[in-house]
Enzyme design. Structure first.
Site, PDB file in Angstrom:
ATOM      1  N   THR A  45     -13.438  -4.672  -8.176  1.00  0.00           N
ATOM      2  CA  THR A  45     -14.673  -4.766  -8.961  1.00  0.00           C
ATOM      3  C   THR A  45     -14.604  -3.743 -10.089  1.00  0.00           C
ATOM      4  O   THR A  45     -14.544  -2.539  -9.845  1.00  0.00           O
ATOM      5  CB  THR A  45     -15.895  -4.506  -8.073  1.00  0.00           C
ATOM      6  OG1 THR A  45     -15.925  -5.496  -7.035  1.00  0.00           O
ATOM      7  CG2 THR A  45     -17.176  -4.602  -8.887  1.00  0.00           C
TER       8      THR A  45
ATOM      9  N   CYS B 187     -20.406  -1.890  -1.767  1.00  0.00           N
ATOM     10  CA  CYS B 187     -20.567  -2.608  -3.030  1.00  0.00           C
ATOM     11  C   CYS B 187     -21.868  -2.287  -3.759  1.00  0.00           C
ATOM     12  O   CYS B 187     -21.841  -1.783  -4.882  1.00  0.00           O
ATOM     13  CB  CYS B 187     -20.477  -4.113  -2.785  1.00  0.00           C
ATOM     14  SG  CYS B 187     -18.851  -4.666  -2.226  1.00  0.00           S
TER      15      CYS B 187
ATOM     16  N   GLU C  73     -18.981  -8.067   4.023  1.00  0.00           N
ATOM     17  CA  GLU C  73     -18.384  -7.459   5.203  1.00  0.00           C
ATOM     18  C   GLU C  73     -19.028  -8.049   6.453  1.00  0.00           C
ATOM     19  O   GLU C  73     -20.237  -8.214   6.530  1.00  0.00           O
ATOM     20  CB  GLU C  73     -18.560  -5.941   5.175  1.00  0.00           C
ATOM     21  CG  GLU C  73     -17.758  -5.275   4.066  1.00  0.00           C
ATOM     22  CD  GLU C  73     -17.749  -3.765   4.192  1.00  0.00           C
ATOM     23  OE1 GLU C  73     -17.617  -3.259   5.322  1.00  0.00           O
ATOM     24  OE2 GLU C  73     -17.878  -3.094   3.156  1.00  0.00           O
TER      25      GLU C  73
ATOM     26  N   PHE D  70     -16.218 -12.024  -3.758  1.00  0.00           N
ATOM     27  CA  PHE D  70     -17.616 -12.122  -3.317  1.00  0.00           C
ATOM     28  C   PHE D  70     -17.659 -12.160  -1.793  1.00  0.00           C
ATOM     29  O   PHE D  70     -18.204 -13.081  -1.189  1.00  0.00           O
ATOM     30  CB  PHE D  70     -18.274 -13.369  -3.911  1.00  0.00           C
ATOM     31  CG  PHE D  70     -18.309 -13.389  -5.416  1.00  0.00           C
ATOM     32  CD1 PHE D  70     -19.276 -12.686  -6.117  1.00  0.00           C
ATOM     33  CD2 PHE D  70     -17.360 -14.098  -6.133  1.00  0.00           C
ATOM     34  CE1 PHE D  70     -19.314 -12.700  -7.504  1.00  0.00           C
ATOM     35  CE2 PHE D  70     -17.377 -14.121  -7.521  1.00  0.00           C
ATOM     36  CZ  PHE D  70     -18.356 -13.417  -8.213  1.00  0.00           C
TER      37      PHE D  70
ATOM     38  N   ALA E  81     -37.000  -7.378   4.824  1.00  0.00           N
ATOM     39  CA  ALA E  81     -37.358  -5.978   4.598  1.00  0.00           C
ATOM     40  C   ALA E  81     -36.626  -5.076   5.590  1.00  0.00           C
ATOM     41  O   ALA E  81     -36.389  -5.443   6.742  1.00  0.00           O
ATOM     42  CB  ALA E  81     -38.864  -5.802   4.737  1.00  0.00           C
TER      43      ALA E  81
ATOM     44  N   ASP F 223       0.851  -1.187   0.000  1.00  0.00           N
ATOM     45  CA  ASP F 223       0.000   0.000   0.000  1.00  0.00           C
ATOM     46  C   ASP F 223       0.881   1.228   0.000  1.00  0.00           C
ATOM     47  O   ASP F 223       1.977   1.222   0.581  1.00  0.00           O
ATOM     48  CB  ASP F 223      -0.931   0.002   1.220  1.00  0.00           C
ATOM     49  CG  ASP F 223      -2.177   0.843   0.986  1.00  0.00           C
ATOM     50  OD1 ASP F 223      -3.243   0.264   0.693  1.00  0.00           O
ATOM     51  OD2 ASP F 223      -2.080   2.084   1.077  1.00  0.00           O
TER      52      ASP F 223
END
Length: 442
Positions: free
Chosen positions: A122, A263, A155, A152, A255, A30
């Site tokens: 992605t 994402c 979290e 896929f 719901a 990084d």
């Protein structure tokens, strides 16, 4: 295998740590020196259950290391993963691929010998083609095979998802990469995790199609919930009734206040924009995006209605700020829009979240933060559950009633039964149930 992970954010760090745990030698790279120093000291910049322990175990064995030196890390690698961010581009909603392309140029500068370059980020259809073009332009002598390998990971359950995946998708246009990628995932392949090889463009589309379908499923049940409230039906029973159909399945039929996170919002938008560019518009996804955006503020209005229609000067306690439990991620969290709606109506808001308050302070202004659910509820005119953390599932309603100004619960995740709340003298409002019945017991 010697693996280098370019990008030590959520996807790069989780993937790198899990690869190391499988026995590969992994370097996570990084540009952020403070992040790398923290990781070397065992301080994890994100909250993900089990990740801190895995980092400690694999750094102690020497299989996992952290670096800011792209050149040295790439030169020694058999496989280089690109796992940098692809946020929505300001202005048009397309995925911002500048970090991906910058990583490709830098990797090409240092790569030696045959190396498989894997896009883990992605990315829209055709990105792999551009990555390969950039690399060959930067270094015509580079011997690389560019592969798509979408993640896929959920979290809060990312380690489990990585180690026990539903499938592993690998898109390639160079058959030399097949053997290498099979070796990378051999520990999972031996456990019979499906390894799906396809073309690079197909692989890129699989990721977007999967996330868009799940977002659409969430949005569908949210609209059914709205209808349930009008026709005196119960959305939880509807969800169970249709979810038992094997063709539909029960997952993502709960719901709530709408989807958020790192994402679904950006991926649905990027897919819709890509489809428009190719003159194949995806009206279902465009509508899903619109419905979800509107729903979050509608949940704020639902709270206002539950309190009597006027909340100016009233105190509203919010339990759960992150977009889902077991994460500290605030990106596109429904709580943000709910709180803004309440503030616009003049309410004083106090919030509590087990892990997300540090990040919440960066994106939500003018609210008070509590140290726990009972402190948040003290003197409140309503208690609102926005994120279904486990510690909110067994609240002491007798204690809450004694400390609250008004015993009103708005449960935006339906984690309580209305009758068990009302027996403590509370007024209860859930999602997808008849409002009159739930609030009066009639």
């Amino acid at each position: 295998m010697r693996i280098t992970m370019i990008g030590s954010g959520y996807v790069g760090l989780v993937s790198g740590v899990c690869f190391a745990d499988f026995g590969h030698d992994v370097i996570c790279v990084d540009k952020d020196l403070s992040k790398i120093e923290a990781l070397r000291e065992g301080r994890i910049p994100i909250y993900e259950p089990g990740l801190e322990q895995l980092v400690a175990e694999n750094t102690s064995t020497g299989r996992l290391s952290f670096s800011t030196d792209v050149g040295e890390s790439v030169r020694s690698a058999d496989v280089v993963f690109i796992a940098v961010g692809t946020p929505s581009r300001r202005g048009d909603g397309h995925a911002d691929l500048s970090y991906v392309y910058a990583a490709a140029r830098e990797i090409a500068t240092y790569v030696e010998g045959f190396t498989v370059i894997v896009t883990k980020s992605t990315v829209p259809v055709g990105t792999g083609d551009e990555v390969e073009r950039i690399m060959r332009e930067t270094n015509p002598a580079a011997d690389v095979a560019v592969v798509s390998n979408p993640e896929f990971l959920r979290e809060g359950a990312a380690i489990e998802d990585f180690k026990r995946p539903d499938r592993i998708v690998v898109g390639l246009n160079d058959d030399r990469a097949r053997e290498t990628m099979t070796e990378v995932y051999r520990p999972l392949y031996l456990n019979q995790a499906p390894l799906v090889f396809t073309t690079r463009r197909t692989s890129e589309l699989i990721k977007y199609a999967a996330n868009a379908f799940l977002a659409m499923k969430i949005t569908f049940i949210n609209e059914i919930a709205d209808l349930c409230e009008r026709v005196d039906a119960n959305v939880q029973d509807v969800s169970r009734g249709i979810g038992l159909d094997g063709r539909i399945g029960s997952k993502f039929l709960h719901a709530g206040p709408g989807y958020g996170g790192s994402c679904f919002p950006k991926d649905t938008l990027a897919l819709a924009k890509t489809a428009q560019d190719y003159d194949a518009p995806m009206r279902l996804i465009e509508t899903t995006i619109s419905i979800n955006d509107n729903r979050k503020r509608a949940m704020g209005r639902k709270v206002i209605s539950a309190v009597g229609g006027d909340i100016r000067g009233k105190k509203i306690a919010i339990l759960g700020l992150t977009f889902k439990p077991n994460t500290d991620d605030m990106r596109d969290s429904p709580a943000i829009a709910v709180i803004q709606t309440l503030q616009d109506a003049g309410a004083q808001v106090v919030g509590y979240d087990p892990e997300g308050m540090e990040n919440a302070r960066k994106v939500i202004d003018n609210i008070e933060y509590a140290s726990g659910p009972y402190e948040a509820a003290a003197g409140a005119d309503a208690l609102v559950i926005v994120t279904e953390w486990n510690q909110f599932r067994a609240l002491d309603f007798s204690r809450l009633k004694q400390s609250m100004r008004a015993p009103i619960l708005v449960d935006l995740r339906n984690i309580y039964r209305s009758d068990e709340v009302r027996k403590h003298g509370f007024t209860y409002t859930g999602i997808g149930t008849n409002l009159y019945q739930e609030t009066t017991g009639a």
